[in-house]
Scaffold this active site. Sequence first.
Site, mmCIF file in Angstrom:
data_model
loop_
_atom_site.group_PDB
_atom_site.id
_atom_site.type_symbol
_atom_site.label_atom_id
_atom_site.label_comp_id
_atom_site.label_asym_id
_atom_site.label_seq_id
_atom_site.Cartn_x
_atom_site.Cartn_y
_atom_site.Cartn_z
ATOM 1 N N SER A 8 0.852 -1.195 0.000
ATOM 2 C CA SER A 8 0.000 0.000 0.000
ATOM 3 C C SER A 8 0.882 1.237 0.000
ATOM 4 O O SER A 8 1.734 1.406 0.874
ATOM 5 C CB SER A 8 -0.887 0.012 1.244
ATOM 6 O OG SER A 8 -1.292 1.340 1.523
ATOM 7 N N HIS A 31 -1.119 -1.260 -4.304
ATOM 8 C CA HIS A 31 -2.416 -0.903 -3.711
ATOM 9 C C HIS A 31 -2.447 0.613 -3.501
ATOM 10 O O HIS A 31 -1.632 1.169 -2.765
ATOM 11 C CB HIS A 31 -2.564 -1.662 -2.392
ATOM 12 C CG HIS A 31 -3.850 -1.441 -1.679
ATOM 13 N ND1 HIS A 31 -5.011 -2.118 -1.980
ATOM 14 C CD2 HIS A 31 -4.171 -0.604 -0.657
ATOM 15 C CE1 HIS A 31 -5.984 -1.727 -1.178
ATOM 16 N NE2 HIS A 31 -5.499 -0.797 -0.362
ATOM 17 N N ASP A 33 -4.378 3.788 -2.249
ATOM 18 C CA ASP A 33 -5.435 4.209 -1.327
ATOM 19 C C ASP A 33 -5.909 5.624 -1.639
ATOM 20 O O ASP A 33 -5.189 6.597 -1.427
ATOM 21 C CB ASP A 33 -4.921 4.150 0.113
ATOM 22 C CG ASP A 33 -4.795 2.721 0.604
ATOM 23 O OD1 ASP A 33 -5.804 1.999 0.587
ATOM 24 O OD2 ASP A 33 -3.680 2.322 0.999
ATOM 25 N N MET A 35 -8.448 8.498 -0.585
ATOM 26 C CA MET A 35 -9.268 8.921 0.563
ATOM 27 C C MET A 35 -9.729 10.360 0.352
ATOM 28 O O MET A 35 -8.951 11.191 -0.115
ATOM 29 C CB MET A 35 -8.436 8.849 1.848
ATOM 30 C CG MET A 35 -7.861 7.482 2.140
ATOM 31 S SD MET A 35 -6.952 7.511 3.710
ATOM 32 C CE MET A 35 -6.442 5.790 3.798
ATOM 33 N N HIS A 64 -8.042 1.354 -4.218
ATOM 34 C CA HIS A 64 -8.954 1.173 -3.090
ATOM 35 C C HIS A 64 -9.591 2.525 -2.784
ATOM 36 O O HIS A 64 -8.946 3.403 -2.227
ATOM 37 C CB HIS A 64 -8.163 0.638 -1.881
ATOM 38 C CG HIS A 64 -8.987 0.472 -0.639
ATOM 39 N ND1 HIS A 64 -8.410 0.273 0.612
ATOM 40 C CD2 HIS A 64 -10.331 0.456 -0.428
ATOM 41 C CE1 HIS A 64 -9.371 0.158 1.515
ATOM 42 N NE2 HIS A 64 -10.539 0.269 0.922
ATOM 43 N N ASP A 173 -6.759 -6.195 4.069
ATOM 44 C CA ASP A 173 -6.043 -4.916 4.112
ATOM 45 C C ASP A 173 -6.070 -4.355 5.521
ATOM 46 O O ASP A 173 -7.138 -4.099 6.070
ATOM 47 C CB ASP A 173 -6.729 -3.951 3.125
ATOM 48 C CG ASP A 173 -6.078 -2.579 3.054
ATOM 49 O OD1 ASP A 173 -4.973 -2.394 3.604
ATOM 50 O OD2 ASP A 173 -6.693 -1.702 2.418
HETATM 51 C C1 DX5 Z 1 -6.003 1.730 5.526
HETATM 52 C C2 DX5 Z 1 -5.610 1.498 4.096
HETATM 53 C C3 DX5 Z 1 -4.559 0.464 3.991
HETATM 54 C C4 DX5 Z 1 -3.291 0.830 4.721
HETATM 55 C C5 DX5 Z 1 -2.575 -0.418 5.076
HETATM 56 O O1 DX5 Z 1 -7.102 2.546 5.584
HETATM 57 O O2 DX5 Z 1 -6.704 1.079 3.329
HETATM 58 O O3 DX5 Z 1 -4.303 0.105 2.647
HETATM 59 O O4 DX5 Z 1 -2.453 1.663 3.978
HETATM 60 O O5 DX5 Z 1 -1.412 -0.068 5.752
HETATM 61 P P1 DX5 Z 1 -0.800 -1.044 6.853
HETATM 62 O O6 DX5 Z 1 -0.353 -2.292 6.152
HETATM 63 O O7 DX5 Z 1 0.349 -0.255 7.393
HETATM 64 O O8 DX5 Z 1 -1.864 -1.322 7.875
HETATM 65 ZN ZN ZN Z 2 -6.260 0.084 1.388
#
Ligand code: DX5
Ligand code: ZN
Length: 220
Positions: A8, A31, A33, A35, A64, A173
């Site tokens: 990620s 991955h 992310d 937001m 994601h 995740d």
């Molecule tokens: C959390 C994200 C994840 C996050 C995972 O909201 O969707 O993808 O980056 O990071 P780790 O592996 O550090 O928990």
């Molecule tokens: Zn994620």
Amino acid sequence: MEKRIQPSILSADFTNFERDFASISAADGIHVDVMDGHFVPNMTFGLPMVKRMQEITQLPLDVHLMIDNPDHWAPLYAALGVFSVTFHLEAASDALATGRAIKAMGTRAGLAIKPGTAVSEIEGMIAEFDQILVMSVEPGFGGQAFMQESLDRVAAVRSLIDQQSLPTWLQVDGGIDETNISAVSNAGADTFVAGSAVFKSRDRNSQINLLRELALTSNL
Ligand code: DX5
Ligand code: ZN
């Protein structure tokens, strides 16, 4: 069963994705992310950044979406030509229609559930998606501890997938690292997101290979 590791980029250097992408060449995908500061209390980036990411890596981008109104936005991400677009059930007005709109772009469609959402809520929808994402932390931030109760949820989704003999990928995740990936794999996951566990490691590719090896050997 094939096992995939997707770092990620939430834990990457946001001012130098090109260098950080090059440091995870052993990954099965990246991955990404997204937001919006509404669906989750954190904000990352949007369409233009993901479009640019497509140009600087050969690795498949697994997007994601942790955003409101995925019904509108998810097809626009799919139109970028990314590998997959996953959105949250909790944010969607019509999850099935949104999944179909993603697939109409030739992109794999994923459906995500937060830790508080019952697996039974997606039971009738699994066959419509290429990937189910079981969150093992509250979405929003990297570096949180894996929620142990996620193991039962992963196992429940795995049995629904297997009951129907579906090719659906089962992604997990949040908080995945070398101490728990075997258990998550044993519970039935095949696709593992790892942010801090990969990016904090000095040799990221070795860490990716180790995580994949642990996931693979857990089933022997
Ligand atoms: C959390 C994200 C994840 C996050 C995972 O909201 O969707 O993808 O980056 O990071 P780790 O592996 O550090 O928990
Ligand atoms: Zn994620």
